[in-house]
Design a protein around this motif. Structure first.
Motif, short mmCIF file in Angstrom:
data_model
loop_
_atom_site.label_atom_id
_atom_site.label_comp_id
_atom_site.label_asym_id
_atom_site.label_seq_id
_atom_site.Cartn_x
_atom_site.Cartn_y
_atom_site.Cartn_z
N ASP A 179 40.02 40.41 25.35
CA ASP A 179 40.35 39.04 24.98
C ASP A 179 41.44 38.46 25.87
O ASP A 179 41.49 37.25 26.09
CB ASP A 179 40.80 38.98 23.52
CG ASP A 179 39.65 39.32 22.56
OD1 ASP A 179 38.50 38.97 22.88
OD2 ASP A 179 39.91 39.93 21.51
N ALA A 180 42.34 39.34 26.37
CA ALA A 180 43.40 38.87 27.26
C ALA A 180 42.96 38.81 28.71
O ALA A 180 43.53 38.05 29.50
CB ALA A 180 44.63 39.78 27.12
N VAL A 181 41.96 39.60 29.07
CA VAL A 181 41.52 39.68 30.46
C VAL A 181 40.51 38.59 30.81
O VAL A 181 40.61 37.95 31.87
CB VAL A 181 40.91 41.07 30.75
CG1 VAL A 181 40.30 41.12 32.16
CG2 VAL A 181 41.97 42.15 30.61
N ALA A 218 42.90 40.93 40.47
CA ALA A 218 43.94 41.92 40.21
C ALA A 218 44.93 41.39 39.19
O ALA A 218 45.36 42.13 38.28
CB ALA A 218 44.64 42.29 41.51
N LEU A 219 45.31 40.13 39.31
CA LEU A 219 46.25 39.53 38.38
C LEU A 219 45.67 39.42 36.98
O LEU A 219 46.37 39.62 35.98
CB LEU A 219 46.67 38.15 38.88
CG LEU A 219 47.71 37.40 38.04
CD1 LEU A 219 49.02 38.18 38.01
CD2 LEU A 219 47.94 36.00 38.61
N GLN A 220 44.38 39.13 36.90
CA GLN A 220 43.75 38.96 35.60
C GLN A 220 43.72 40.27 34.79
O GLN A 220 43.72 40.24 33.57
CB GLN A 220 42.32 38.44 35.79
CG GLN A 220 41.75 37.73 34.59
CD GLN A 220 42.50 36.46 34.23
OE1 GLN A 220 43.07 35.80 35.11
NE2 GLN A 220 42.52 36.13 32.95
N PHE A 221 43.74 41.39 35.48
CA PHE A 221 43.70 42.69 34.81
C PHE A 221 45.11 43.24 34.53
O PHE A 221 45.25 44.45 34.29
CB PHE A 221 42.94 43.72 35.67
CG PHE A 221 41.45 43.62 35.58
CD1 PHE A 221 40.78 44.03 34.44
CD2 PHE A 221 40.71 43.10 36.64
CE1 PHE A 221 39.40 43.95 34.36
CE2 PHE A 221 39.32 43.02 36.56
CZ PHE A 221 38.67 43.44 35.41
N TRP A 222 46.12 42.40 34.50
CA TRP A 222 47.50 42.89 34.35
C TRP A 222 47.71 43.75 33.10
O TRP A 222 48.44 44.75 33.17
CB TRP A 222 48.49 41.73 34.39
CG TRP A 222 48.44 40.81 33.19
CD1 TRP A 222 47.73 39.67 33.07
CD2 TRP A 222 49.15 40.99 31.95
NE1 TRP A 222 47.91 39.11 31.84
CE2 TRP A 222 48.79 39.89 31.13
CE3 TRP A 222 50.03 41.94 31.47
CZ2 TRP A 222 49.29 39.74 29.83
CZ3 TRP A 222 50.54 41.80 30.18
CH2 TRP A 222 50.18 40.71 29.38
N PRO A 223 47.10 43.44 31.93
CA PRO A 223 47.33 44.35 30.79
C PRO A 223 46.76 45.74 31.04
O PRO A 223 47.32 46.74 30.57
CB PRO A 223 46.60 43.65 29.63
CG PRO A 223 46.36 42.25 30.06
CD PRO A 223 46.22 42.32 31.54
N TRP A 274 37.81 34.89 49.70
CA TRP A 274 37.72 36.23 49.12
C TRP A 274 39.10 36.83 48.85
O TRP A 274 39.29 37.55 47.86
CB TRP A 274 36.92 37.14 50.03
CG TRP A 274 35.45 36.89 49.93
CD1 TRP A 274 34.65 36.26 50.84
CD2 TRP A 274 34.61 37.24 48.82
NE1 TRP A 274 33.36 36.20 50.38
CE2 TRP A 274 33.30 36.79 49.13
CE3 TRP A 274 34.83 37.86 47.61
CZ2 TRP A 274 32.22 36.96 48.29
CZ3 TRP A 274 33.76 38.03 46.75
CH2 TRP A 274 32.47 37.60 47.09
N ALA A 275 40.08 36.53 49.71
CA ALA A 275 41.42 37.06 49.46
C ALA A 275 41.99 36.50 48.16
O ALA A 275 42.59 37.24 47.36
CB ALA A 275 42.34 36.70 50.64
N ALA A 276 41.79 35.21 47.94
CA ALA A 276 42.28 34.60 46.70
C ALA A 276 41.53 35.14 45.49
O ALA A 276 42.11 35.34 44.42
CB ALA A 276 42.14 33.08 46.79
N ILE A 277 40.23 35.39 45.65
CA ILE A 277 39.43 35.92 44.54
C ILE A 277 39.94 37.29 44.13
O ILE A 277 40.18 37.57 42.94
CB ILE A 277 37.93 36.01 44.94
CG1 ILE A 277 37.34 34.60 45.09
CG2 ILE A 277 37.15 36.81 43.90
CD1 ILE A 277 35.93 34.59 45.65
#
Length: 382
Positions: free
Chosen positions: A68-70, A14-19, A6-9
Motif C-alpha cells: 500500500d505504501a509502495v 528505487a525511491l518508491q521501494f524505500w520501505p 530511463w535514469a529518472a525511471i
C-alpha cells in the motif's frame, strides 16, 4: 504525452521501494549481528549464495507487506489515455506510470507490486498446510509401517499418478465449485494442522496434565475456529474467511503438494527410526508420537526446510500458470500469471505489461531456489 528518461525511471523506482529497503537493511543488520546464535538460519549469512537468495525472497515479502505504501495507483483503476503507454509516461493529472500502462490503461508497476501480495498470500500458507498434511500422515506411515503405510502410500501414489498440471487444472475449474468438492477437501485438509499441534502438545506434556490441557485446549479452540471459518465460511466474527475462488486455489495447492511431502517424510522417518537415539527413547518408555514428533522430526528438519523453500517456488509457478489460463482467480486480479496472460496478446507492440510480471515471477522463484540450495549445503554440515 511527456515521458521520463530511463535514469529518472530507475531512480524513481528505487525511491518508491524505500520501505522495502529499510526493512531489508534492518533484517540483514540484525541477522548478521546474531548469525552465530541462530543455527542454520545464521549460517545462511556466511554463504554469498544464501544471502542473495534470502535477499531476493525478502524483497518480495516486504514488497507484499508494504504494498500500500509502495504502489503509486490503484491497481484496478483505468486511465483511458494510458493504454499500452511505454514506461515513464506522465499521466494527464501529473502522475507517472513508471513501468507503463497495460491494455486497459492500468499502471503496470502498481499491479506488479500488488501481485506480489496476491502470490505470497497463497503460496507460503498453502505450502505450510501441505506440510502439515504430509508430516502428520508421513510420520506414522514411516514409523509404524505395515497396513497403515501400505494404505496411505497407495492413496499418495494414486494422486501422484495424475500429471500435476492436469490435476491442478481440473481442481480449479469453476464447474468444480458447483460440486462442493473444494469445501469437502477443505473440511478434511484444514483439520490436519489442528491434529498435528494437538498431538505435538499432548505427547510433549503428557506427564504435565495442567500444561497439556492448556495447550491442547487453546489449540482446539483456535484451530476449530479457524477451520470453521476457512472451510465453511462459518466464522461469525469474520476473522477467518476465504472467498470461494481463493479457497478453490488454496485447497488445490494443498491437495497436489501433500502426497509428495508425505513420501519425503515417510522416507526420512524410515531412515531415522533406526538411529541409536530413537532406540534410547524407546528404551525410556516414550510413546510413539513423542518419538515421532520430538526425536525423529527435529532430525529431519534440514531436508524438510530445503524442500519447503523449493515447494513454495513450485507453487508460485503453478499459481502463475493458473493465472495465465485465467483459472481460480477473478479476471481483474493483479496476480502475476493473469497480468502475463493479459499482456501476451500485445507483445509485438507493447511488451512491458507481460515482461514486468514475468521478471518479478522469475526473480522470486530464483531467490527461492538459491535459498534452498544454500540451506541444503549448510544443512549437510550438521
Amino acid at each position: 504525452m511527456e515521458k521520463l528518461g530511463w535514469a529518472a525511471i530507475f531512480s524513481r523506482l528505487a525511491l518508491q521501494f524505500w520501505p522495502v529497503w529499510l526493512a531489508l537493511l534492518a533484517v540483514f543488520a540484525v541477522s548478521l549481528h546474531y548469525r552465530r546464535r541462530t543455527g542454520l538460519y545464521g549460517r545462511l549469512f556466511e554463504s554469498p549464495l544464501g544471502m542473495v537468495g534470502f535477499g531476493l525472497v525478502m524483497f518480495w515479502v516486504f514488497t507484499a507487506l508494504f504494498a500500500d505504501a509502495v504502489l503509486m495507483f490503484d491497481p484496478l483503476s483505468q486511465i483511458a489515455q494510458m493504454k499500452n503507454k511505454v514506461p515513464g509516461t506522465i499521466t494527464p493529472d501529473g502522475g507517472v506510470y513508471l513501468l507503463g500502462g497495460d491494455n486497459l490503461g492500468r499502471d503496470v508497476f502498481s499491479r506488479m507490486v500488488m501481485g506480489a501480495r496476491r502470490v505470497l498470500a497463497i503460496a507460503p500458507a498453502a505450502t505450510v498446510f501441505a506440510f502439515m498434511v504430509g508430516v502428520t500422515l508421513g510420520l506414522p506411515a514411516g514409523y509404524r509401517g505395515g497396513r497403515l503405510d501400505a494404505g496411505l502410500s497407495f492413496i499418495a501414489n494414486l494422486v501422484l499418478a495424475f500429471p500435476v498440471i492436469l490435476l491442478f487444472y481440473l481442481l480449479v475449474t469453476p464447474e468444480i465449485q458447483l460440486t462442493g468438492l473444494p469445501t469437502a477437501l477443505a473440511a478434511v485438509l484444514f483439520l490436519f494442522p489442528v491434529i498435528f499441534f494437538t498431538m505435538l502438545w499432548n505427547s510433549r506434556f503428557f506427564t504435565h496434565p495442567a500444561k497439556r490441557n492448556l495447550y491442547v485446549g487453546v489449540t482446539l479452540v483456535l484451530g476449530l475456529w479457524a477451520w470453521s471459518g476457512l472451510a465453511f465460511n462459518a466464522d461469525p466474527l469474520g476473522v477467518w474467511t476465504m472467498e470461494p475462488n481463493m479457497l478453490n486455489v488454496f485447497v488445490s495447492v494443498v491437495f497436489v503438494n501433500a502426497p509428495t511431502v508425505f513420501r519425503i517424510v515417510r522416507g526420512l522417518v524410515m531412515d531415522i527410526k533406526t538411529r541409536d537415539y530413537v532406540a534410547a527413547a524407546q528404551t525410556r518408555g516414550e510413546g510413539p508420537w513423542y518419538i515421532m514428533l520430538w526425536e525423529i522430526l527435529p532430525n529431519a528438519r534440514g531436508p524438510l526446510i530445503v524442500d519447503f523453500c523449493l515447494r513454495i517456488g513450485y507453487t508460485t509457478i503453478l499459481l502463475g500458470t493458473l493465472g495465465f489460463f485465467g483459472l481460480g482467480v477473478s479476471p481483474e486480479s493483479p496476480d502475476w500469471g493473469s497480468t502475463i496472460n493479459d499482456g501476451r496478446r500485445l507483445l509485438t507492440i507493447a511488451p512491458h505489461p507481460a515482461i514486468v510480471p514475468a521478471l518479478a515471477l522469475l526473480s522470486l522463484v530464483l531467490g527461492l531456489n538459491l535459498l534452498a540450495d544454500a540451506l541444503r549445503e549448510e544443512s549437510l554440515k550438521d
